[in-house]
Design a protein around this motif. Structure first.
Motif, PDB file in Angstrom:
ATOM      1  N   GLY A  78      60.877  21.319  12.521  1.00 21.95           N
ATOM      2  CA  GLY A  78      60.833  22.617  13.182  1.00 21.95           C
ATOM      3  C   GLY A  78      59.547  22.967  14.082  1.00 21.95           C
ATOM      4  N   LYS A  79      58.721  22.070  14.430  1.00 21.55           N
ATOM      5  CA  LYS A  79      57.817  21.960  15.493  1.00 21.55           C
ATOM      6  C   LYS A  79      58.565  22.046  16.927  1.00 21.55           C
ATOM      7  N   MET A  80      57.725  22.341  17.845  1.00 23.23           N
ATOM      8  CA  MET A  80      57.943  22.185  19.346  1.00 23.23           C
ATOM      9  C   MET A  80      56.859  21.471  19.870  1.00 23.23           C
ATOM     10  N   ILE A  81      57.063  20.314  20.722  1.00 23.10           N
ATOM     11  CA  ILE A  81      55.675  19.731  21.506  1.00 23.10           C
ATOM     12  C   ILE A  81      56.169  19.425  22.759  1.00 23.10           C
ATOM     13  N   LEU A  82      55.070  19.708  23.667  1.00 21.14           N
ATOM     14  CA  LEU A  82      55.397  19.590  25.077  1.00 21.14           C
ATOM     15  C   LEU A  82      54.541  18.682  25.715  1.00 21.14           C
ATOM     16  N   GLY A  83      54.785  17.463  26.372  1.00 19.09           N
ATOM     17  CA  GLY A  83      54.272  16.416  26.941  1.00 19.09           C
ATOM     18  C   GLY A  83      54.357  16.236  28.322  1.00 19.09           C
ATOM     19  N   SER A  84      53.448  15.677  28.889  1.00 15.80           N
ATOM     20  CA  SER A  84      53.465  15.402  30.462  1.00 15.80           C
ATOM     21  C   SER A  84      53.903  13.838  30.597  1.00 15.80           C
ATOM     22  N   ASP A  85      54.968  13.577  29.764  1.00 14.64           N
ATOM     23  CA  ASP A  85      55.560  12.158  30.035  1.00 14.64           C
ATOM     24  C   ASP A  85      57.028  12.341  29.557  1.00 14.64           C
ATOM     25  N   SER A  86      57.939  11.973  30.474  1.00  8.42           N
ATOM     26  CA  SER A  86      59.317  12.360  30.206  1.00  8.42           C
ATOM     27  C   SER A  86      59.820  12.000  28.915  1.00  8.42           C
ATOM     28  N   HIS A  87      59.303  10.920  28.463  1.00 11.26           N
ATOM     29  CA  HIS A  87      59.760  10.489  27.038  1.00 11.26           C
ATOM     30  C   HIS A  87      59.325  10.979  25.982  1.00 11.26           C
ATOM     31  N   THR A  88      58.727  12.281  26.042  1.00 12.92           N
ATOM     32  CA  THR A  88      58.325  12.968  24.991  1.00 12.92           C
ATOM     33  C   THR A  88      59.677  13.639  24.099  1.00 12.92           C
ATOM     34  N   ARG A  89      59.849  12.720  23.226  1.00 12.57           N
ATOM     35  CA  ARG A  89      60.917  12.957  22.127  1.00 12.57           C
ATOM     36  C   ARG A  89      60.764  12.582  20.810  1.00 12.57           C
ATOM     37  N   ASP A 114      53.787  24.005  19.824  1.00  9.01           N
ATOM     38  CA  ASP A 114      52.993  23.900  18.600  1.00  9.01           C
ATOM     39  C   ASP A 114      51.630  22.734  18.932  1.00  9.01           C
ATOM     40  N   ALA A 115      52.045  21.938  19.995  1.00  9.13           N
ATOM     41  CA  ALA A 115      51.001  20.872  20.401  1.00  9.13           C
ATOM     42  C   ALA A 115      51.399  20.338  21.594  1.00  9.13           C
ATOM     43  N   LEU A 116      50.464  19.903  22.209  1.00  8.45           N
ATOM     44  CA  LEU A 116      50.700  19.386  23.669  1.00  8.45           C
ATOM     45  C   LEU A 116      50.149  17.775  23.676  1.00  8.45           C
ATOM     46  N   ALA A 117      50.735  16.886  24.559  1.00  8.85           N
ATOM     47  CA  ALA A 117      50.442  15.805  24.753  1.00  8.85           C
ATOM     48  C   ALA A 117      50.540  15.105  25.978  1.00  8.85           C
ATOM     49  N   SER A 118      49.260  14.112  26.380  1.00  7.33           N
ATOM     50  CA  SER A 118      49.302  13.658  27.637  1.00  7.33           C
ATOM     51  C   SER A 118      48.790  12.207  27.701  1.00  7.33           C
ATOM     52  N   HIS A 119      49.043  11.332  28.587  1.00  3.54           N
ATOM     53  CA  HIS A 119      48.157  10.155  28.591  1.00  3.54           C
ATOM     54  C   HIS A 119      47.276  10.094  29.988  1.00  3.54           C
ATOM     55  N   PRO A 171      43.902  25.985  23.530  1.00  6.89           N
ATOM     56  CA  PRO A 171      44.364  26.865  22.342  1.00  6.89           C
ATOM     57  C   PRO A 171      45.228  26.233  21.305  1.00  6.89           C
ATOM     58  N   VAL A 172      45.976  25.157  21.504  1.00  2.98           N
ATOM     59  CA  VAL A 172      46.634  24.281  20.747  1.00  2.98           C
ATOM     60  C   VAL A 172      46.272  23.086  20.435  1.00  2.98           C
ATOM     61  N   PRO A 173      46.388  22.196  19.599  1.00  2.49           N
ATOM     62  CA  PRO A 173      46.085  20.797  19.487  1.00  2.49           C
ATOM     63  C   PRO A 173      46.822  20.176  20.920  1.00  2.49           C
ATOM     64  N   TYR A 174      45.717  19.368  21.518  1.00  2.00           N
ATOM     65  CA  TYR A 174      46.124  18.466  22.820  1.00  2.00           C
ATOM     66  C   TYR A 174      45.563  17.366  22.552  1.00  2.00           C
ATOM     67  N   VAL A 175      46.611  16.500  22.679  1.00  2.00           N
ATOM     68  CA  VAL A 175      46.211  14.912  22.364  1.00  2.00           C
ATOM     69  C   VAL A 175      46.106  14.048  23.817  1.00  2.00           C
ATOM     70  N   LEU A 176      45.078  13.774  23.991  1.00  2.00           N
ATOM     71  CA  LEU A 176      44.747  12.798  25.090  1.00  2.00           C
ATOM     72  C   LEU A 176      44.819  11.410  24.783  1.00  2.00           C
ATOM     73  N   THR A 177      45.882  10.601  24.998  1.00  2.00           N
ATOM     74  CA  THR A 177      45.981   9.284  24.672  1.00  2.00           C
ATOM     75  C   THR A 177      45.553   8.304  26.003  1.00  2.00           C
ATOM     76  N   ASN A 178      45.274   7.226  25.776  1.00  2.00           N
ATOM     77  CA  ASN A 178      44.890   6.175  26.929  1.00  2.00           C
ATOM     78  C   ASN A 178      45.760   5.175  26.801  1.00  2.00           C
ATOM     79  N   CYS A 179      47.032   5.074  27.066  1.00  2.00           N
ATOM     80  CA  CYS A 179      47.865   4.038  26.923  1.00  2.00           C
ATOM     81  C   CYS A 179      48.507   3.286  28.145  1.00  2.00           C
ATOM     82  N   HIS A 180      48.329   4.140  29.496  1.00  2.00           N
ATOM     83  CA  HIS A 180      48.909   3.624  30.592  1.00  2.00           C
ATOM     84  C   HIS A 180      47.774   2.894  31.621  1.00  2.00           C
ATOM     85  N   ASN A 181      46.589   3.560  31.698  1.00  2.00           N
ATOM     86  CA  ASN A 181      45.618   2.676  32.450  1.00  2.00           C
ATOM     87  C   ASN A 181      44.718   2.131  31.607  1.00  2.00           C
TER      88      ASN A 181
END
Length: 780
Positions: free
Chosen positions: A161-172, A78-83, A103-113
């Motif tokens: 009921g959603k599913m979210i995929l993130g490019s960070d291992s702690h996506t929970r 349903d959504a994606l997330a990356s930093h 195609p789905v909401p993709y959140v780009l956060t800036n919390c690592h660099n």
């Protein structure tokens, strides 16, 4: 405290447990249901498969599965997330593969660099790229210092009921009813290109909570107790942890989030929790009441195994260096500090394998008690509202002192920060001597609050791998981290750094109301989903580089062992370091220079040497000048006595590359660079006894490297600088062969070697054949 039930378990109406279900058989289970007056819940007899489909996990996955095969899932999220140390590479890969619009909401956060100049490059260039990409492709952009990735996703994107995929291992986000998975960047690329996340249907482990934590015990204590119990034997590896039972209702949502985010350290695939009125209240507070729905297991539910957790018996815990599984109770450590710390020193020195550093913990004992140097409460696990209000209450009216010990707190988002100011918690912490900092993940991966040489930092953070706190072993500098709950960190702080569990201080934790003010998000977050501006240009800084061209898999492979690692587990931090490399994540060539730098500093040179040989081979094949490599190949294949014609055929059809052997690689971060850096240096394969996580194995495959495994008894055949010749490897991949005949070549001659290629899907094989995911999509 924590009990493991290895066999199948039936859960009846959320409470009554039937253990040894597999041994009892379906008939006996149905008899028990009748005796418990539960049979009316189903018209027919209950079968294991029917009950298995009654898990929360099964229902959510089924709703997101696009495959007709329930055993092999093809999931859309349903959504994606990356930093900001992953989104640049992900977007560049997607562009090269044909991206038009998110195609789905993709959140780009800036919390690592967020620091913007770690390691010598200007990371604000990456942030500018991210904002330009959000505008061009229709994304959501969260500026630096506004929120850490997972707190923002909890507050604004998670939903029952959603599913979210993130490019960070702690996506929970399981405590909020969202099944979330942390994976390497290529898996997000697949979603951006409207493809699916493919995986076998995972087993589901019930995490049955009962009781209620005592005062002074926090979410990190519960999480560490579970990690200690399940990690060693891979009890939940690549499985879904489903939290159920009467104890769930006794935990606040912040408390649940704190446990949930640490499930990553168990090596599970994902997590999900039953939801209740407290979760409904959470969504209402965050003005998203429509995202709540009640999730609970079916009246008769089957779990493949179970973990029973008695919350009443959890005590303050500490995970000593260098892994979250290295857990003791704080009281146990205080009673037996000398013996325990000596054991940790011995194992730590073996793990570090660095004669230039002096890892020592027993020198921190004062009258038999451990004295620590630094306390940090930070990020998605530590920096939550309730954790920091607890810290404020404990340190209120006290002092952390003006000695060696320091305490820093990082609220996980600006809305959390604002509420902590409004209720006076910030003032209490500051008055006690706590340093308050903005939302930043840096201390979790070595880019903030790096301790002094030989210092020990206690942190409510996610990991304590070697050098993850930012120490520089190459310079003879070493520090270490122990994981603890914020409450015991605060208790230790008011004792000047003397290790103290929060259960031993006079303090009563009471609920504190929370008001979510999203004004900072309204004013600063760019909301572009559904509004892609294709005409906009991307902003590239000089530190951003494209991926190199990658050749497809050749007919035969000749791979040189560039590193052989016998450690029981090799983390992604050891494959590619975290903190000091963060500013180079947008430049694959510069980043690759750090590959295995902490574990095997000679690796890069070895890999480059064979890569140059492959570059020369390709050039000579193109120009028809194969004879110039005959002597090189004759030396490698010296035991075969090949004639010139046979050698020329080998040169034409045999690609050269490097390979690493590690017994169990890939524990820890989801960062794809742990694999992509090997590929940039000419890597063609990994060899392992097993892979620590699915996400690392997926990264290996998506970067076109072959994820070989082998039998442990053959490991002694592998030596650094030996070659492994794998004839007809391309044909073997095409045919789905799972036992690969190979040969070790060295000065002693030629030795047979069997490599295994198990559980490769058709898509996996096609990606490896193409050379990498970028090539695969370009071909299709």
């Amino acid at each position: 405290m924590v009990e493991l039930v290895e066999n199948g378990v039936y859960l009846l109406r959320g409470k009554l447990i039937i253990e040894d279900a597999d041994q009892l058989g379906v008939d006996k289970v149905n008899d028990m249901l009748r005796r418990e007056d539960l049979q009316p819940i189903a018209e027919a007899e209950i079968t294991k498969e029917v009950a298995r489909n009654n898990t929360i996990t099964s229902r959510i996955m089924e709703a997101h599965n696009t495959s007709k095969d329930k055993r092999n899932l093809k999931l859309k999220f349903d959504a994606l997330a990356s930093h900001d140390i992953t989104f640049v590479g992900i977007i560049q890969t997607a562009i090269a593969s044909g991206l038009n619009e998110f195609p789905v909401p993709y959140v780009l956060t800036n919390c690592h660099n967020s620091l913007c100049a770690v390691g010598g490059t200007i990371n604000e260039d990456d942030h500018a790229f991210g904002l330009s990409a959000a505008k061009k492709y229709g994304g959501i952009y969260v500026p630096a210092h506004l929120a850490v990735i997972h707190q923002y996703m909890r507050e604004t994107m998670a939903g029952c009921g959603k599913m979210i995929l993130g490019s960070d291992s702690h996506t929970r986000y399981g405590a909020l009813g969202t099944m979330a998975i942390g994976e390497g960047g290529p898996e997000l690329v697949k979603q951006l290109l409207n493809h699916t996340y493919n995986a076998p249907r995972p087993e589901v482990v019930g995490i049955y909570l009962e009781g209620q934590p005592v005062n002074g015990v926090g979410p990190q204590d519960v999480a560490l107790a579970i990690i200690r119990a399940v990690f060693k034997d891979g009890f939940v590896k690549n499985k879904v942890m489903e939290f159920v039972g009467p104890g769930v209702n006794n935990l606040s949502v912040d408390f649940r989030n704190g446990i949930d985010v640490m499930t990553t350290e168990t090596t599970c695939l994902s997590s999900i929790w039953q939801t209740d009125e407290k979760v409904a209240e959470y969504f209402a507070i965050h003005r998203r009441g429509k995202d709540y729905s009640k999730l609970e297991p079916g009246a008769v539910c089957y779990y493949d195994s179970m973990v029973k957790v008695d919350l009443n018996r959890i005590v303050p815990m500490i995970a000593l260096p260098f892994h979250p599984r290295n857990v003791y109770s704080i009281s146990e450590l205080n009673r037996n500090a000398v013996d325990i710390l000596r054991e940790v020193e011995i194992e730590g020195k073996r793990q570090l394998e660095n004669p230039n550093v002096n890892f020592n913990l027993t020198d921190k004992l004062v009258n038999g008690r451990l004295m620590v140097d630094q306390g940090i409460v930070v990020g998605c696990s530590g920096g939550t509202f309730e954790n920091l209000t607890a810290v404020a209450k404990i340190v209120d009216g006290k002092s952390i002192g003006n000695g060696d010990f320091s305490l820093s707190a990082y609220p996980a988002s600006q809305p959390v920060f604002a509420e902590l100011m409004r209720n006076g918690s910030i003032e209490k912490m500051i008055s006690a001597g706590t340093i308050i900092k903005t939302s930043f993940c840096g201390p979790c991966f070595g880019a903030g609050d790096t301790p002094a040489n030989n210092a020990l930092s206690i942190r409510h953070a996610t990991r304590n791998f070697p050098n993850r706190e930012g120490s520089k072993p190459g310079n003879g500098q070493i520090a270490s981290v122990a994981l603890m709950d914020a409450r015991s960190i605060a208790a230790t702080a008011i004792h000047g750094g003397l290790l103290t569990p929060a259960t031993e201080i006079d303090y009563e934790e009471t609920p504190v109301s929370y008001k979510f003010d999203k004004q900072s998000y309204d004013n600063r977050v760019y909301q572009g989903f559904g509004e892609a501006k294709a005409e906009d240009k991307l902003k590239y800084g000089p530190g951003i580089a494209n991926w190199p061209e990658i050749r497809p898999l050749p007919e035969n492979l000749l791979i040189k062992l560039a590193s052989v690692i016998h450690d029981p587990v090799t983390t992604t931090d050891e494959l590619i370091p975290s903190g000091e490399t963060s500013s180079y994540r947008s430049n694959p060539f510069k980043l690759a220079e750090f590959t295995l730098s902490r574990k095997d500093p000679e690796y890069v040179g070895r890999a480059k040497a064979v890569q140059q040989l492959e570059i020369e081979r390709q050039k000579r094949v193109k120009n028809g000048e194969l004879h110039g490599l005959i002597d090189t190949f004759r030396a490698i294949f010296s035991g075969d006595q090949l004639n010139a014609e046979e050698l020329l055929e080998l040169i034409k059809n045999t690609g050269l590359g490097s390979v690493i052997y590690a017994a169990k690689p890939g524990d820890g971060s989801a960062r794809e660079q742990a694999a992509s850096c090997q590929k940039v240096l000419g890597g063609d394969a990994n060899i392992a006894i097993e892979y620590a996580t699915k996400r690392y194995r997926s990264n290996v495959i998506n970067w076109g490297m072959i994820p070989f495994t082998m039998n442990r008894e053959e490991v002694n055949k592998l030596k650094v600088d030996d070659y492994i010749f794998i004839p007809n490897i391309r044909l073997s991949i095409v045919n789905g062969t799972d036992r690969i005949k190979a040969y070790v070549l060295n000065e002693q001659g030629k030795t047979d070697l069997e490599l295994k290629l198990e559980n490769l899907s058709k898509d996996d094989r096609d990606i490896i054949l193409a050379g990498c995911l970028i090539n695969y999509y370009a071909e299709n």
